[in-house]
Scaffold this motif. Structure first.
Motif, PDB file in Angstrom:
ATOM      1  N   ALA A 182      -4.949   0.933  -1.199  1.00  0.00           N
ATOM      2  CA  ALA A 182      -4.137   2.112  -1.422  1.00  0.00           C
ATOM      3  C   ALA A 182      -4.673   2.724  -2.842  1.00  0.00           C
ATOM      4  O   ALA A 182      -5.073   4.107  -2.984  1.00  0.00           O
ATOM      5  CB  ALA A 182      -2.623   1.631  -2.078  1.00  0.00           C
ATOM      6  N   LYS A 183      -5.338   1.916  -3.731  1.00  0.00           N
ATOM      7  CA  LYS A 183      -5.954   2.483  -4.921  1.00  0.00           C
ATOM      8  C   LYS A 183      -7.400   2.985  -4.545  1.00  0.00           C
ATOM      9  O   LYS A 183      -7.931   3.833  -5.006  1.00  0.00           O
ATOM     10  CB  LYS A 183      -6.075   1.276  -5.817  1.00  0.00           C
ATOM     11  CG  LYS A 183      -4.823   1.103  -6.607  1.00  0.00           C
ATOM     12  CD  LYS A 183      -4.931   0.153  -7.528  1.00  0.00           C
ATOM     13  CE  LYS A 183      -3.375  -0.267  -8.234  1.00  0.00           C
ATOM     14  NZ  LYS A 183      -3.630  -1.460  -9.214  1.00  0.00           N
ATOM     15  N   GLY A 184      -7.991   2.397  -3.604  1.00  0.00           N
ATOM     16  CA  GLY A 184      -9.392   2.997  -3.079  1.00  0.00           C
ATOM     17  C   GLY A 184      -9.402   3.867  -2.327  1.00  0.00           C
ATOM     18  O   GLY A 184     -10.576   4.470  -1.626  1.00  0.00           O
ATOM     19  N   ARG A 185      -8.381   4.352  -1.832  1.00  0.00           N
ATOM     20  CA  ARG A 185      -8.346   5.447  -0.460  1.00  0.00           C
ATOM     21  C   ARG A 185      -8.827   6.714  -1.017  1.00  0.00           C
ATOM     22  O   ARG A 185      -8.980   7.232  -2.109  1.00  0.00           O
ATOM     23  CB  ARG A 185      -7.014   5.665   0.003  1.00  0.00           C
ATOM     24  CG  ARG A 185      -5.650   6.336  -0.954  1.00  0.00           C
ATOM     25  CD  ARG A 185      -4.625   6.239  -0.519  1.00  0.00           C
ATOM     26  NE  ARG A 185      -3.341   7.132  -1.093  1.00  0.00           N
ATOM     27  CZ  ARG A 185      -2.835   6.677  -2.352  1.00  0.00           C
ATOM     28  NH1 ARG A 185      -3.142   5.557  -2.791  1.00  0.00           N
ATOM     29  NH2 ARG A 185      -2.189   7.554  -2.813  1.00  0.00           N
ATOM     30  N   LEU A 226       2.508   2.298  -3.367  1.00  0.00           N
ATOM     31  CA  LEU A 226       1.699   2.586  -4.417  1.00  0.00           C
ATOM     32  C   LEU A 226       1.247   4.139  -3.881  1.00  0.00           C
ATOM     33  O   LEU A 226       0.479   4.850  -4.433  1.00  0.00           O
ATOM     34  CB  LEU A 226       0.403   1.783  -4.600  1.00  0.00           C
ATOM     35  CG  LEU A 226       1.005   0.524  -5.072  1.00  0.00           C
ATOM     36  CD1 LEU A 226      -0.494  -0.378  -5.177  1.00  0.00           C
ATOM     37  CD2 LEU A 226       1.363   0.563  -6.421  1.00  0.00           C
ATOM     38  N   ALA A 247       1.050  -1.131  -0.001  1.00  0.00           N
ATOM     39  CA  ALA A 247       0.074  -0.096  -0.094  1.00  0.00           C
ATOM     40  C   ALA A 247       0.771   1.202  -0.309  1.00  0.00           C
ATOM     41  O   ALA A 247       0.588   2.211  -0.825  1.00  0.00           O
ATOM     42  CB  ALA A 247      -0.907  -0.027   1.365  1.00  0.00           C
ATOM     43  N   THR A 283      -9.946  -7.979  -4.213  1.00  0.00           N
ATOM     44  CA  THR A 283      -9.649  -6.777  -3.494  1.00  0.00           C
ATOM     45  C   THR A 283      -9.396  -7.115  -1.953  1.00  0.00           C
ATOM     46  O   THR A 283      -8.874  -6.478  -1.460  1.00  0.00           O
ATOM     47  CB  THR A 283     -10.466  -5.458  -3.626  1.00  0.00           C
ATOM     48  OG1 THR A 283     -11.773  -6.037  -3.166  1.00  0.00           O
ATOM     49  CG2 THR A 283     -10.703  -5.192  -5.228  1.00  0.00           C
ATOM     50  N   GLU A 329      -2.694  -3.458  -1.878  1.00  0.00           N
ATOM     51  CA  GLU A 329      -2.821  -2.676  -3.458  1.00  0.00           C
ATOM     52  C   GLU A 329      -4.294  -2.206  -3.612  1.00  0.00           C
ATOM     53  O   GLU A 329      -4.311  -0.784  -4.103  1.00  0.00           O
ATOM     54  CB  GLU A 329      -2.483  -3.756  -4.569  1.00  0.00           C
ATOM     55  CG  GLU A 329      -2.356  -3.181  -5.795  1.00  0.00           C
ATOM     56  CD  GLU A 329      -1.967  -4.273  -6.944  1.00  0.00           C
ATOM     57  OE1 GLU A 329      -0.837  -4.098  -7.161  1.00  0.00           O
ATOM     58  OE2 GLU A 329      -2.700  -5.156  -7.557  1.00  0.00           O
ATOM     59  N   ALA A 330      -5.449  -2.915  -3.401  1.00  0.00           N
ATOM     60  CA  ALA A 330      -6.694  -2.477  -3.189  1.00  0.00           C
ATOM     61  C   ALA A 330      -6.983  -1.254  -2.538  1.00  0.00           C
ATOM     62  O   ALA A 330      -7.696  -0.492  -2.634  1.00  0.00           O
ATOM     63  CB  ALA A 330      -7.815  -3.630  -3.112  1.00  0.00           C
TER      64      ALA A 330
END
Length: 415
Positions: free
Chosen positions: A412-415, A27, A24, A370, A409-410
């Motif tokens: 970090a991308k969804g924050r 990314l 996380a 995710t 990963e999910a």
């Protein structure tokens, strides 16, 4: 008044938590890792007798088949971060690996502590802030979405929380089932928690005298109410309470499920490469060729020395009887024992002694791509807190690393 806030909070600093936090942060997320113990990676540092069986080099399909529950759930995360990705990850960070029997992969140093060190350095280099002695009491949510966590020191706020709290085995390492409780409080279904990869207790008193004896290249078949449940080939170990070793640990999950249903036994085949007829012919040749020798000495060609007195007692043969004096009927009893040595199993050792725990958060309530909850937005799970358990051979750690990678990963991308 909230304490330090973040984009992503990871609860638990084990294998999956360290990987999730590092990924996380890599990314670009501001990541806070909260660990209740005095240091991260305590259980990881002792796994594999301190050597750490990281993963297995088997292909995807064979990998999936080596999970007792919900292996198919892992197809998605394995498609993005699998065994060769994990090996490359460690190689790139200066930790080479070696492949051993059974396609098991270990760090070349044979030190699990080196694995912990690499993961700590990975997380720190990506900017993860780690707080130790910081137990999380609950996950805070509003309107069906995560807003942070509550600790004894106060709340930490974040729109994404990853529960990487581990299972309930080896509680001295911090795995005390906290994540199960928190997941249940947020509405998640828990599959009953039980020991997996755990030694088994047997009724036979003579096993105490065989404590420490290892049997190699044997076949062990688990029987429930006389019917075959599962079998494994390899190495096992006699203990003061019963049996352990790789193939017993693998069979133990099924044994735990069968104990409530009735009598559970283990059948040991000492000569799995030979048929009963071939074993009989082998005994006949040995007894004829060494007819003047004591049968106790002859049997040392077929069994470990410490097994011979117990074997003869069960076969009802005097140890000083000569090989040439053994009648066909007695030889038949010996064949039966060599091909079907029965132990009556009583129970598994306590959950605290299990390598992993089975059961956990139902994967039906988790998005497989995710690792995010289908019930609470912004809540992700990874590692042993999930209802996924594999056989020995690196499967459980790979699942921890892969689900951790995907969750990080999910998040970090969804924050």
């Amino acid at each position: 008044m909230s304490l330090e806030n973040a984009d992503v909070i990871v609860v638990g600093g084990g294998a999956s938590g360290l990987m999730a936090a590092g990924r996380a942060a890599e990314l670009g997320a501001k990541v806070l890792l909260l660990e209740k113990m005095g240091r991260v990676g305590i259980k990881l540092a002792i796994t594999g007798k301190g050597r750490c069986n990281l993963t297995n080099s088997g292909d995807l399909q064979s990998f999936i088949e080596n999970y007792r529950h919900n292996g198919k759930f892992l197809y998605n995360v394995f498609s993005r971060f699998f065994n060769q990705d994990l090996v490359s990850f460690f190689h790139q960070k200066g930790l080479p690996t070696v492949e051993e029997r059974g396609k098991r992969i270990f760090p070349s140093s044979n030190r699990a502590k080196d694995v912990v060190r690499v993961l700590k350095e990975y997380a720190a280099s990506c900017g993860v802030k780690t707080l130790i002695h910081r137990p999380v009491r609950s996950v805070r949510q509003e309107n069906g979405a995560v807003i942070g966590v509550q600790t004894d020191s106060g709340p930490h706020l974040a729109p994404r929380v990853i529960l990487a709290t581990g299972g309930a085995s080896y509680p001295q390492t911090g795995s005390t089932g906290d994540g199960y409780r928190m997941a249940r409080e947020m509405g998640h279904t828990l599959v009953p928690i039980r020991p997996a990869l755990v030694p088994l207790e047997a009724e036979e008193g003579y096993l105490r005298g065989l404590q420490g004896l290892s049997l190699k290249n044997v076949r062990a078949t688990l029987l429930s109410r006389g019917c075959k449940v599962e079998e494994e080939f390899g190495e096992m170990l006699f203990t003061h309470f019963g049996i352990s070793g790789p193939i017993v640990l693998t069979l133990s999950g099924s044994a735990v499920e069968e104990f409530p249903r009735g009598k559970v036994e283990l059948s040991i085949d000492f000569k799995p490469a030979l048929t009963r007829e071939q074993v009989d012919q082998r005994l006949l040749r040995e007894f004829r060729g060494e007819g003047k020798k004591k049968v106790s000495n002859i049997l040392r060609n077929l069994l470990p020395h410490r097994m011979v007195p117990v074997f003869l007692q069960r076969a009802e043969v005097p140890p000083d009887q000569k090989g040439g004096e053994i009648p066909a009927g007695v030889r038949g009893r010996m064949v039966n024992l060599l091909k079907d040595w029965r132990l009556t199993l009583r129970r598994a050792r306590p959950l605290e002694e299990a390598i992993i725990s089975a059961g956990g958060v139902s994967v039906k309530e988790i998005h497989p791509s995710t690792m995010e909850s289908r019930i609470v937005r912004g809540l992700h799970f990874c590692g042993e807190v999930l209802d996924i358990d594999g056989k020995t051979g690196g499967y459980n750690l790979q699942a921890a690393f892969s689900t951790g990678w995907a969750a990080g990963e999910a998040a970090a991308k969804g924050r």
